[in-house]
Design a protein around this motif. Structure first.
Motif, PDB file in Angstrom:
ATOM      1  N   THR A  50       0.853  -1.187   0.000  1.00 25.36           N
ATOM      2  CA  THR A  50       0.000   0.000   0.000  1.00 25.36           C
ATOM      3  C   THR A  50       0.889   1.238   0.000  1.00 25.36           C
ATOM      4  N   SER A  52       1.088   3.494   2.315  1.00 21.53           N
ATOM      5  CA  SER A  52       1.690   3.683   3.630  1.00 21.53           C
ATOM      6  C   SER A  52       2.602   2.525   4.026  1.00 21.53           C
ATOM      7  N   ASN A  53       2.460   1.380   3.374  1.00 23.45           N
ATOM      8  CA  ASN A  53       3.295   0.216   3.684  1.00 23.45           C
ATOM      9  C   ASN A  53       3.625  -0.508   2.377  1.00 23.45           C
ATOM     10  N   THR A 222      -5.786   6.820  -0.679  1.00 21.41           N
ATOM     11  CA  THR A 222      -5.394   5.993   0.454  1.00 21.41           C
ATOM     12  C   THR A 222      -4.525   6.787   1.417  1.00 21.41           C
ATOM     13  N   ASN A 223      -4.248   6.176   2.562  1.00 20.17           N
ATOM     14  CA  ASN A 223      -3.474   6.847   3.601  1.00 20.17           C
ATOM     15  C   ASN A 223      -2.034   7.081   3.141  1.00 20.17           C
ATOM     16  N   LEU A 224      -1.647   8.346   3.064  1.00 22.11           N
ATOM     17  CA  LEU A 224      -0.287   8.674   2.639  1.00 22.11           C
ATOM     18  C   LEU A 224       0.678   8.758   3.814  1.00 22.11           C
ATOM     19  N   LEU A 225       0.156   8.709   5.034  1.00 17.53           N
ATOM     20  CA  LEU A 225       1.006   8.805   6.224  1.00 17.53           C
ATOM     21  C   LEU A 225       1.284   7.405   6.745  1.00 17.53           C
ATOM     22  N   SER A 226       2.526   6.999   6.691  1.00 14.97           N
ATOM     23  CA  SER A 226       2.891   5.677   7.169  1.00 14.97           C
ATOM     24  C   SER A 226       3.317   5.741   8.624  1.00 14.97           C
ATOM     25  N   ARG A 228       5.341   3.632   9.750  1.00 19.60           N
ATOM     26  CA  ARG A 228       6.645   2.958   9.791  1.00 19.60           C
ATOM     27  C   ARG A 228       7.720   3.826  10.445  1.00 19.60           C
ATOM     28  N   TYR A 243       7.000  -0.440  15.045  1.00 19.87           N
ATOM     29  CA  TYR A 243       5.992  -0.515  13.986  1.00 19.87           C
ATOM     30  C   TYR A 243       5.636  -1.970  13.717  1.00 19.87           C
ATOM     31  N   ASP A 248      -0.174  -2.338  10.306  1.00 23.56           N
ATOM     32  CA  ASP A 248       0.133  -0.963   9.910  1.00 23.56           C
ATOM     33  C   ASP A 248      -0.076   0.003  11.080  1.00 23.56           C
TER      34      ASP A 248
END
Length: 282
Positions: A50, A52-53, A222-226, A228, A243, A248
């Motif tokens: 994804t 974010s991941n 989608t979520n752009l902030l990971s 990680r 993490y 996630d």
């Protein structure tokens, strides 16, 4: 069993919690198992990365379990999923496309295929409806061809000098040698399939594994902030937690003291001006 060769992939499915543990270059040295890369994902997920991941052990950012021809599928008329395909690195154009999130090599100069004859990591290849499956010599070849006509195969890795369909170790799909004897029909079958594969460049939609219409979410939604990271302690506070790739989430241990950590983010803004005015910007 780890795969032979340089990549040394290995997949371990934990049946208790449904997690898939993926390894790259897994080796046992002096009684200790070591890997150069590890990822943990849910076996119920799509298998693809994804935003974010995006990372996993396969070059395309997916698990090496995805698209495998399995031992349990040998003998089927058609395998019920798309196949994993590797092609020579000179046949690539730089830049992965959905559903891939990564690629095998960085830099456009690495890919030296002829213009118009190159493919991006993540492209879907299929056999046309006109391909004559019955002309193939072996039942395994005919099953692979039927699968490629219905589900196709995604380019997920780079090879050197070959086009590969990936199968589970010891599954019996590779018929080059059977009981130590060379099988003359297998290579011509694979060459015929390879010569007829075509890149899918247009489609009317997607269906999920239940055959229902499905619209993949675009990356931009989608979520752009990971979660990680990178994480570090803030104002003297020591770092804590870690993490969890399978959920996630950033998970922390219980603590009675106040701690502060921060995630460092880089945001790039590009301003483009046209015309001859004296405007400036940063």
């Amino acid at each position: 069993m780890t795969a032979t060769g340089q990549d040394g992939h290995c997949e371990i499915l934990d049946l208790l919690d449904g997690k898939l543990h993926s390894f790259y270059q897994l080796r046992r040295t002096a009684g200790t198992w070591r890997a150069c890369k590890y990822a943990c994902t849910s076996a119920q997920g799509s298998g693809w990365g994804t935003v974010s991941n995006p990372d996993n052990v396969r070059a395309a950012g997916c698990s090496t379990a995805g698209g495998l021809l399995l031992a349990s599928e040998l003998g089927l008329e058609i395998v019920p999923h798309a196949l994993a395909i590797g092609i020579d690195k000179n046949a690539f154009v730089s830049g992965p496309v959905w559903p891939a999130t990564l690629q095998d090599y960085t830099g456009a100069s690495t890919y030296k295929g002829l213009t118009g004859q190159r493919f991006a990591m993540g492209r879907l290849l299929m056999l046309p409806a006109s391909f004559d499956v019955d002309k193939l010599g072996l039942p395994e070849s005919r099953t692979i061809a039927r699968t490629l006509k219905k589900y196709g195969g995604y380019i997920v890795d780079a090879t050197v000098g070959s086009l590969n369909f990936y199968a589970e170790i010891g599954s019996g799909w590779n018929k080059i040698y059977v009981n130590g004897k060379y099988t003359a029909a297998f290579s011509p079958d694979m060459q015929a399939i390879k010569a007829s594969l075509r890149q899918v460049i247009a489609h009317s939609g997607f269906v999920d594994r239940d055959g229902k219409p499905y619209t993949p979410p675009p990356f931009r939604s989608t979520n752009l902030l990971s979660m990680r990271g990178p994480w570090q302690g803030y104002n003297g506070s020591r770092s804590f937690g870690e993490y969890d790739a399978s959920t996630d989430l950033f998970r922390t241990e219980p603590t009675g003291e106040s701690r502060t950590i921060r995630q460092l983010l880089t945001h790039i803004v590009k301003l483009i001006y046209s015309g001859t005015s004296n405007r400036t910007g940063t």
